[in-house]
Each structure stands twice: as C-alpha cells, then as structure tokens.
Enzyme design. Structure first.
Site, mmCIF file in Angstrom:
data_model
loop_
_atom_site.group_PDB
_atom_site.id
_atom_site.type_symbol
_atom_site.label_atom_id
_atom_site.label_comp_id
_atom_site.label_asym_id
_atom_site.label_seq_id
_atom_site.Cartn_x
_atom_site.Cartn_y
_atom_site.Cartn_z
ATOM 1 N N ASP A 79 0.867 -1.251 0.050
ATOM 2 C CA ASP A 79 0.115 0.063 -0.059
ATOM 3 C C ASP A 79 0.976 1.247 -0.022
ATOM 4 O OD1 ASP A 79 -1.871 2.133 0.784
ATOM 5 O OD2 ASP A 79 -3.265 0.737 1.625
ATOM 6 N N CYS A 80 0.555 2.344 -0.932
ATOM 7 C CA CYS A 80 1.469 3.177 -1.275
ATOM 8 C C CYS A 80 0.794 4.439 -0.508
ATOM 9 C CB CYS A 80 1.649 3.507 -2.641
ATOM 10 S SG CYS A 80 0.177 3.987 -3.627
ATOM 11 N N LYS A 81 -0.423 4.610 -0.181
ATOM 12 C CA LYS A 81 -1.089 5.736 0.106
ATOM 13 C C LYS A 81 -0.606 6.665 1.231
ATOM 14 C CE LYS A 81 -5.204 4.005 2.398
ATOM 15 N NZ LYS A 81 -5.018 2.591 2.174
#
Length: 528
Positions: A79-81
């Site tokens: 997950d990059c957010k």
C-alpha cells in the site's frame, strides 16, 4: 523434469502486475495474496489458474505457501497511500508504512531469486514518524536505507529507479519507483523505454513508438450531458445520474479547458461524429467534408480533460489536461477524470480575435496519473457543429443541435459562462492562429473559425470517465473482466475504481519481468 519455479504476487490487487507477468512469461502467478475480497475476485476472474489467498499479508507464512519449492519471482506492491504526496499533510499510519517489511521476511525465509517492488516515488523517503503520524523530517529515508541493508544481508543485489508507464506503452504518465533485488548472480536489467513524445528524436527516427494518448481510450460515442442542464433534465434525456450544478472550481476548469483547447489551440484535436458514434481525427488533418445528409451531423469535437475534486494552490492555474498526452495517475476511490465538450455550431458572421492562456495537457499526450480516489479528473471536449448542410439551422442558431452529447443550443449561456471566467481574454489577438475566435456581441455567441469555416460554441457538456476507460488508460486490455462478482453480488463501480487506481500498469510490469525473468517463461521451460 524439475517443477516450475514459483511466481508469487503479494498485494495482488485487481491484477495489474499479474497481467504484466502473464504477458511476459505466458503464465500467471502461482499464488496471489490480498486481503481485499473485491480485488481478489477481479484477480480470480482474470487469472483462474492462480491460487488465491484471501488473507492479511502478515498472516501468510512463506514456508507454508512454498512447501519447499523454489521461488523464481516475488512481486510486491505494498500500500502506497501513506507515502504518497497525494495524501498531503494527513497523519500517516505506521502499520501501513511498514508493510514493505514483508518483502524482507520473504527474502530471508523463502529466498526468491528475483524480487520486484513497486511503490510511489516517496517510498525512498520512508522513515520514522511521530506518535501523531507526522513525518520526522530529520529522519527521512532512514527506514528505507535499513530496509535495503536487510535485503543485501540476505544476499541480494539491490537497485531502484523511477519509471513512467507511458514510456512503455500505457496511455498514462503514472510514475512509480521500482526496486529490483536478485540473488541468483544474474545482472539486474532495466528495460529501455519503447515509447516517447512525438518530438523525441528516437520517435522521429522510428526507434521508438509515439506515446499512446488519452484520446486512445475515450469512447466519444457516449453521451456528454450539458453543463447547463439540471440533474433532472439529464436523467430525462439520457437516463444518467449527474451532479448539477457543478462546483465553481469545476466550472473554472471547464472554462480553462475550452479557452485552451478550443479558443487558443492552433492545431486542435478533432473528433467527428455521426448518428452511430464517432471517429478520431488528428488536429493536423483537415475537417471532414460537410454534407447535407441527416446521417452526417457534421460534428467536430475538440476534446480536453479536467481534474475534479482538487483545489488549486495559490497562484496555480485550474487543472485541465490534454487528450494528446497520456492520462495522469488513476486514483482508487471515485472518479477524477471528466470529459467536457464544447459544442460548436457554424456561424457565418465576421469575427474578432481573442486570445488566452495555455494550461493543461494535450490530447496528443498520455493521460495524467489515475489514482485510487478516482474523483478528480474529467475529459473536456470541444464539439463543433457545421451548419452549412442545414438551411433551417443556418437561419436560426437557437434551434436544437443534433449531437451525440449535449442536445440543445446554449450559445448565450456559453458566452456568459466564458465571459464570467475569461472576460479579460476577449479581444486579445492570437499569435499566428490556425483558427480565430470572437465573441459576437449582437447575438451573444462565441465563434471559432477553422479552415475558413465559421462555428459558434453552442453548448458545453461534461461526463466522468467510465471504469472501462480508466482500465484502458492504465494499460489493461479491452477484454479484461471488471464486472465480476464478489460474495454473490456484482462489483460496484467504486470497487472497480479502487482496483484500477491501486493497480500496477501491466505494460511496465511486463517490461520489467521480461527483462529480468525471461528464464521463467513457461514455453521456454517446456521446450527444454
């Protein structure tokens, strides 16, 4: 014969990386891991041969998954957010930021030959955060450096680069950081870009292909309701739900797009449309022959894009995008790309030139990055109607304009709309224009002259990109299944948007895997 080396897609999502892997190697991953049931359902619909593990990534034991078999490739897209600049100054979740440590666990316990990680560029700044989730500026990058050291201690050579999907064949400019780690003593290979902008010397010489553009993925035959109609009118005309009235920032971007790509664009991008849909024509080509046939509605569409849902920073121009370029990053929630159409009907009065500004990006370039939110970008299309073929329309510019998009003439409203947002531009000369634009005071219309033919802006329409268009923009094929079911119900458009916004661009995954893992191709192993 020795068993195939395993391919594992962790954080598999809707299947972008797996699709690229399949294109490169002729085989889907053996195992896909994801905690999101909707995303895993889409992955399963498109990769039925894969074993799907619906689980938190930390609950998956590498030894249990591998059962003693060697892993040839581990793909990881954590997950990059909570790294992305798109999150702004909101608190960061330490648990989500730490998901990349799973890669180290796999490296130490399963020892894959090759590991490829994809994340946002800000992943390089991974470091400790305060208890409230705020970044500690002095420690930026510290955790990333420790993470790389752990991989190297596990026997891996590690390299990283930022790559753009549009340079490898996807119609989106999506830029991501890729980390490649390998321990099989083979070199890390970074694939050369295969595409570039039209003015790239390699494109001109034929060594690269031109970027695929936003216009490549837009279905111009879909209705594009007028921005001047109410939600009830749009529902009655098209059976569509649409938000009206639009927010002022959205209207400002629409006006900016019309100014840039109708009024100021010296080489506009045309789409012509008759009863049964439309065909795209380059702005460098002449407008098609005008006929009197009712089957030829003589429509010329000049498309552009806007981003909705973002506020402009102080001094920043309204966000408008160019269909001649790749699309921007797709977001995972909602829909940020909207199509706007300025409808132009022929108008034969003399005109005065006006000028304007040059914001946004061209339809000749890839789309801007699509993100998981999906609520910020809109497509703007300038639609011209040539009225030479209709005596009735030529006499009465207030008559309804037959069109695949907005269905009525709002010429006076268009004039007031443009004056509201760009009144200061009226009367300013264009520099060496291929067409001219005026505001005709007597009839309160904005007129455009292209190839010695006069038009007036009869209407402006807007619609959001469909989920299918977003998947095409990311580089998925038109046959990719997105309307599958999860838990006995169809996936919602929100779930589909989340899958595409969080996905890896398949073209980039294909290029990286082909360059580094060709030995894992099923056909090659069978031949040996």
């Amino acid at each position: 014969m020795a068993p195939e080396l395993l391919i594992i897609d962790s954080f598999a999502g809707g299947g972008g990386a797996s699709t690229g892997i399949e294109r490169a190697l002729g085989r889907s991953p053996n195992v896909a891991i994801n905690h999101n049931r909707a995303a895993l359902a889409m992955h399963a619909a498109n990769h039925p041969e894969t074993i799907h593990l619906d689980s938190n990534i930390w609950d998956v034991s590498p030894q249990t998954v591998c059962q003693g078999r060697r892993v040839g490739l581990l793909w990881a897209s954590p997950d990059c957010k909570h790294f992305s600049k798109a999150k702004g100054g909101k608190p960061l979740d330490r648990n989500i930021r730490d998901l990349a440590w799973v890669v180290v666990r796999w490296a130490e316990e399963a020892q894959p030959d090759v590991i490829i990680l994809e994340n946002v560029e800000e992943f390089r700044t991974w470091g400790p955060v305060y208890e409230d989730g705020a970044i500690i500026p002095q420690l930026k990058g510290q955790t990333f450096d420790e993470w790389v050291k752990r991989l190297r201690r596990a026997g891996y050579k590690v390299e990283w680069r930022e790559l753009r999907a549009c340079d490898y064949g996807a119609p989106t400019i999506r830029r991501r950081l890729f980390v490649i780690a390998r321990r099989d003593r083979k070199p890390i290979v970074w694939p050369r870009p295969t595409h570039g902008p039209a003015d790239d010397v390699d494109v001109i010489a034929g060594r690269k292909r031109p970027w695929r553009t936003a216009a490549d993925i837009i279905d111009f035959s879909l209705p594009c309701p007028s921005i001047f109609d109410t939600s009830a009118q749009i529902k009655e005309k098209y059976g569509l739900r649409a938000i009206r009235p639009l927010a002022d920032n959205t209207l400002r971007r629409i006006a900016r797009g019309v100014q840039r790509y109708v009024i100021d664009d010296r080489q506009p991008f045309f789409v012509t449309a008759a009863q049964h849909g439309g065909s795209v024509r380059s702005g460098f080509s002449p407008i098609h022959t005008i006929t009197a046939s009712p089957k030829d509605q003589n429509q010329v569409v000049i498309p552009t894009l806007i981003q909705t849902g973002y506020g402009e920073r102080e001094g920043q121009s309204p966000r408008v995008l160019d269909l001649h370029k790749p699309l921007g990053t797709i977001v995972a929630s909602g829909s940020k790309h909207a199509l706007v159409a300025a409808f132009l009907a022929q108008h034969n009065n003399d005109s005065r030139r006006i000028g304007g500004v040059n914001p946004g990006r061209s339809a000749r370039e890839p789309l801007s990055t699509l993100t998981a939110r999906g609520t910020q970008q809109a497509v703007v299309v300038s639609h011209l109607l040539n009225m030479k073929g209709s005596e009735r329309q030529a006499k009465d510019i207030r008559a309804p304009v037959p069109t695949i998009c907005a269905s009525a003439t709002h010429a006076a409203l268009v004039s007031a709309f443009m004056v509201k947002y760009y009144g200061t531009a009226v009367g300013q000369p264009l520099r060496e224009p291929l067409h001219t634009v005026t505001v005709e005071d007597r009839q309160a219309v904005v007129t455009v002259t292209i190839d010695d033919t006069n038009y007036f802006i009869a209407d402006i329409g807007m619609r959001m990109l469909t989920e299918r268009e977003k998947f095409l923009a990311q580089g998925f094929g038109s046959d990719y299944v997105i309307d599958c079911q999860v838990d006995g119900r169809p996936l919602t458009t929100t779930e589909q948007g989340s899958c595409v916004g969080n996905s890896v661009a398949p073209d980039l995954a294909e290029a990286l895997v082909a360059a580094n893992c060709g030995h894992l191709a099923r056909a090659r192993e069978a031949a040996e």
